[in-house]
Enzyme design. Structure first.
Site, short mmCIF file in Angstrom:
data_model
loop_
_atom_site.label_atom_id
_atom_site.label_comp_id
_atom_site.label_asym_id
_atom_site.label_seq_id
_atom_site.Cartn_x
_atom_site.Cartn_y
_atom_site.Cartn_z
N LYS A 21 0.84 -1.21 0.00
CA LYS A 21 0.00 0.00 0.00
C LYS A 21 0.87 1.26 0.00
O LYS A 21 0.67 2.17 -0.80
CB LYS A 21 -0.93 0.01 1.23
CG LYS A 21 -1.79 -1.23 1.38
CD LYS A 21 -2.70 -1.18 2.59
CE LYS A 21 -1.98 -1.17 3.94
NZ LYS A 21 -1.25 -2.42 4.25
N ARG A 43 -9.88 0.55 8.54
CA ARG A 43 -9.38 -0.78 8.89
C ARG A 43 -10.42 -1.59 9.64
O ARG A 43 -10.15 -2.73 10.01
CB ARG A 43 -8.17 -0.60 9.80
CG ARG A 43 -6.88 -1.10 9.23
CD ARG A 43 -5.82 -0.66 10.21
NE ARG A 43 -4.64 -1.42 10.11
CZ ARG A 43 -3.55 -1.02 9.45
NH1 ARG A 43 -3.54 0.11 8.82
NH2 ARG A 43 -2.49 -1.76 9.46
N ARG A 90 11.91 -5.33 5.15
CA ARG A 90 11.62 -3.92 4.81
C ARG A 90 12.52 -2.94 5.59
O ARG A 90 12.78 -3.11 6.76
CB ARG A 90 10.16 -3.61 5.15
CG ARG A 90 9.87 -2.12 5.08
CD ARG A 90 8.41 -1.80 5.13
NE ARG A 90 7.70 -2.41 6.23
CZ ARG A 90 6.38 -2.39 6.34
NH1 ARG A 90 5.64 -1.82 5.42
NH2 ARG A 90 5.81 -2.96 7.38
N ARG A 134 11.09 -0.68 11.19
CA ARG A 134 9.98 -0.50 12.13
C ARG A 134 10.01 -1.56 13.23
O ARG A 134 10.30 -2.72 12.96
CB ARG A 134 8.65 -0.62 11.37
CG ARG A 134 8.27 0.68 10.69
CD ARG A 134 7.13 0.57 9.76
NE ARG A 134 6.00 -0.22 10.20
CZ ARG A 134 4.88 -0.38 9.50
NH1 ARG A 134 4.75 0.22 8.34
NH2 ARG A 134 3.90 -1.12 9.95
N ARG A 150 -0.41 -9.04 13.54
CA ARG A 150 -0.97 -8.06 12.58
C ARG A 150 -1.81 -8.77 11.52
O ARG A 150 -2.85 -8.27 11.10
CB ARG A 150 0.16 -7.26 11.92
CG ARG A 150 0.79 -6.26 12.87
CD ARG A 150 2.16 -5.80 12.42
NE ARG A 150 2.15 -5.08 11.15
CZ ARG A 150 3.26 -4.81 10.45
NH1 ARG A 150 4.44 -5.21 10.89
NH2 ARG A 150 3.16 -4.14 9.33
P1 AP5 Z 1 4.87 -1.62 1.88
O1 AP5 Z 1 4.51 -0.80 0.69
O2 AP5 Z 1 5.63 -0.96 2.97
O3 AP5 Z 1 3.58 -2.38 2.44
P2 AP5 Z 1 2.29 -1.81 3.19
O4 AP5 Z 1 1.11 -2.47 2.60
O5 AP5 Z 1 2.31 -0.31 3.22
O6 AP5 Z 1 2.56 -2.45 4.62
P3 AP5 Z 1 2.48 -1.88 6.10
O7 AP5 Z 1 3.23 -2.88 6.95
O8 AP5 Z 1 2.95 -0.46 6.19
O9 AP5 Z 1 1.00 -2.01 6.40
P4 AP5 Z 1 0.33 -2.07 7.75
O10 AP5 Z 1 -1.06 -1.93 7.30
O11 AP5 Z 1 0.64 -3.22 8.61
O12 AP5 Z 1 1.02 -0.89 8.58
P5 AP5 Z 1 0.53 0.56 8.99
O13 AP5 Z 1 1.70 1.44 9.02
O14 AP5 Z 1 -0.68 0.97 8.22
O15 AP5 Z 1 5.70 -2.89 1.33
C1 AP5 Z 1 6.24 -3.85 2.23
C2 AP5 Z 1 7.60 -4.36 1.69
O16 AP5 Z 1 7.37 -5.10 0.49
C3 AP5 Z 1 8.59 -3.25 1.32
O17 AP5 Z 1 9.88 -3.66 1.67
C4 AP5 Z 1 8.46 -3.10 -0.21
O18 AP5 Z 1 9.66 -2.68 -0.81
C5 AP5 Z 1 8.06 -4.51 -0.62
N1 AP5 Z 1 7.15 -4.58 -1.76
C6 AP5 Z 1 6.04 -3.81 -1.95
N2 AP5 Z 1 5.41 -4.14 -3.08
C7 AP5 Z 1 6.12 -5.17 -3.63
C8 AP5 Z 1 5.97 -5.97 -4.82
N3 AP5 Z 1 4.96 -5.77 -5.68
N4 AP5 Z 1 6.88 -6.94 -5.05
C9 AP5 Z 1 7.92 -7.14 -4.19
N5 AP5 Z 1 8.13 -6.42 -3.05
C10 AP5 Z 1 7.23 -5.44 -2.78
O19 AP5 Z 1 0.00 0.28 10.48
C11 AP5 Z 1 0.90 0.00 11.55
C12 AP5 Z 1 0.10 -0.10 12.86
O20 AP5 Z 1 -0.54 1.17 13.14
C13 AP5 Z 1 -1.06 -1.11 12.84
O21 AP5 Z 1 -0.62 -2.42 13.16
C14 AP5 Z 1 -1.98 -0.53 13.91
O22 AP5 Z 1 -1.54 -0.81 15.22
C15 AP5 Z 1 -1.85 1.00 13.70
N6 AP5 Z 1 -2.84 1.51 12.74
C16 AP5 Z 1 -2.58 2.04 11.50
N7 AP5 Z 1 -3.73 2.40 10.89
C17 AP5 Z 1 -4.73 2.11 11.77
C18 AP5 Z 1 -6.15 2.23 11.69
N8 AP5 Z 1 -6.76 2.73 10.59
N9 AP5 Z 1 -6.88 1.82 12.76
C19 AP5 Z 1 -6.28 1.32 13.87
N10 AP5 Z 1 -4.95 1.16 14.00
C20 AP5 Z 1 -4.17 1.56 12.95
#
Ligand code: AP5
Ligand code: ZN
Length: 215
Positions: A13, A88, A127, A161, A172
Site C-alpha cells: 500500500k 481498517r 523492509r 519498524r 498483525r
Molecule cells: P509496503 O509498501 O511498505 O507495504 P504496506 O502495505 O504499506 O505495509 P504496512 O506494513 O505499512 O501495512 P500495515 O497496514 O501493517 O502498517 P501501517 O503502518 O498501516 O511494502 C512492504 C515491503 O514489500 C517493502 O519492503 C516493499 O519494498 C516490498 N514490496 C512492496 N510491493 C512489492 C511488490 N509488488 N513486489 C515485491 N516487493 C514489494 O500500520 C501500523 C500499525 O498502526 C497497525 O498495526 C496498527 O496498530 C496501527 N494503525 C494504523 N492504521 C490504523 C487504523 N486505521 N486503525 C487502527 N490502527 C491503525
C-alpha cells in the site's frame, strides 16, 4: 481522485501510494505514518498507541477517526487523497463515509492488493525505509539503486519498524483477517472495489492501478 488502498500488512500500500503522489498531485494519508509520528513526538495519542502498535493490534476507532477527520480538513485534500491503512474496521468505514458525505465527496476507487501470507511475512521482515523521506525498500527485492543512498532524496540514513518482526507480524495478520478483511465485502457491495494481484512486480502493480484510475 479519492482512493483507498486496501490490503494486509506488507501488501504494498505504502509503496504504491508513494508512486501515485507525484503522478496525481494528491497527498497520501497513512494512518500508520501519522500514528508513528505521534509515537515519536510522545503526544498523548502516541503514548497510548505505542503499546497497541507494538503488539500488532488496532488503535481505537475513535482515535484514528479523529486523526483522519483533522487531516482531511486540510486544504491539500480538497482535490483528492490516497488513504493507506484506513479504514481498517467496518466502524471506520462508516465514519469515513459519513465524513465524506458531510463534505459533499465520495470515494472513486477502493483497490485491494491481494498477496499470500508467506510473501507478506518475507516482505515485512526485509523492509527498511529512508529515515529522511520515508521511501520504502526491501533487503532483497528493492534496494536503493546506489547502495546505501536513498533514490529519492540522497539521504544515507535508513530505519526499520519495531513491529516488523515475525511475532508481531503474525498478530498483525490475525488482526487484518478479523477486523479489516470484512471491508472487502463492504466495498464490493458498494461497487467501488477492484481487487488486483499485489504479488506482481512493483512496476506492474503500479500500471494496473493506473489503468483502474483511468477507467
Ligand atoms: P509496503 O509498501 O511498505 O507495504 P504496506 O502495505 O504499506 O505495509 P504496512 O506494513 O505499512 O501495512 P500495515 O497496514 O501493517 O502498517 P501501517 O503502518 O498501516 O511494502 C512492504 C515491503 O514489500 C517493502 O519492503 C516493499 O519494498 C516490498 N514490496 C512492496 N510491493 C512489492 C511488490 N509488488 N513486489 C515485491 N516487493 C514489494 O500500520 C501500523 C500499525 O498502526 C497497525 O498495526 C496498527 O496498530 C496501527 N494503525 C494504523 N492504521 C490504523 C487504523 N486505521 N486503525 C487502527 N490502527 C491503525
Ligand atoms: Zn529518502
Amino acid at each position: 481522485m479519492k482512493l483507498i488502498l486496501l490490503g494486509p500488512p506488507g501488501a504494498g500500500k505504502g509503496t504504491q501510494a508513494q508512486r501515485l503522489i507525484d503522478r496525481h498531485g494528491i497527498p497520501q494519508l497513512s494512518t500508520g505514518d501519522m500514528l508513528r509520528a505521534a509515537v515519536a513526538a510522545e503526544t498523548p495519542v502516541g503514548v497510548k498507541a505505542k503499546a497497541i502498535m507494538d503488539a500488532g493490534n488496532l488503535v481505537p476507532d475513535e482515535v484514528v477517526n479523529a486523526i483522519v477527520a483533522d487531516r482531511l480538513a486540510a486544504d491539500d485534500c480538497s482535490d483528492g487523497f490516497i488513504l493507506d491503512g484506513y479504514p481498517r474496521t467496518l466502524k471506520q468505514a462508516d465514519a469515513l463515509e459519513a465524513l465524506l458525505k458531510g463534505r459533499g465527496q465520495h470515494l472513486d476507487h477502493v483497490i485491494e492488493l491481494k498477496v499470500d501470507d508467506d510473501i507478506l511475512v518475507k516482505r515485512v521482515s526485509g523492509r527498511f525505509s529512508c529515515a529522511n523521506c520515508g521511501t520504502v525498500y526491501h533487503d532483497e527485492d528493492h534496494r536503493p539503486k546506489s547502495e546505501g543512498v536513498c533514490d529519492n532524496c540522497g539521504s544515507k540514513e535508513f530505519k526499520r519498524r519495531p513491529d516488523d518482526n515475525a511475532e508481531t507480524m503474525r498478530s498483525r495478520l490475525r488482526t487484518y483477517y478479523r477486523e479489516t478483511s470484512p471491508l472487502v465485502g463492504y466495498y464490493h457491495c458498494k461497487g467501488t472495489l477492484r481487487s488486483i494481484d499485489g504479488m506482481a512486480p512493483i512496476d506492474d502493480v503500479t500500471r494496473t492501478i493506473e489503468e483502474i484510475l483511468k477507467s
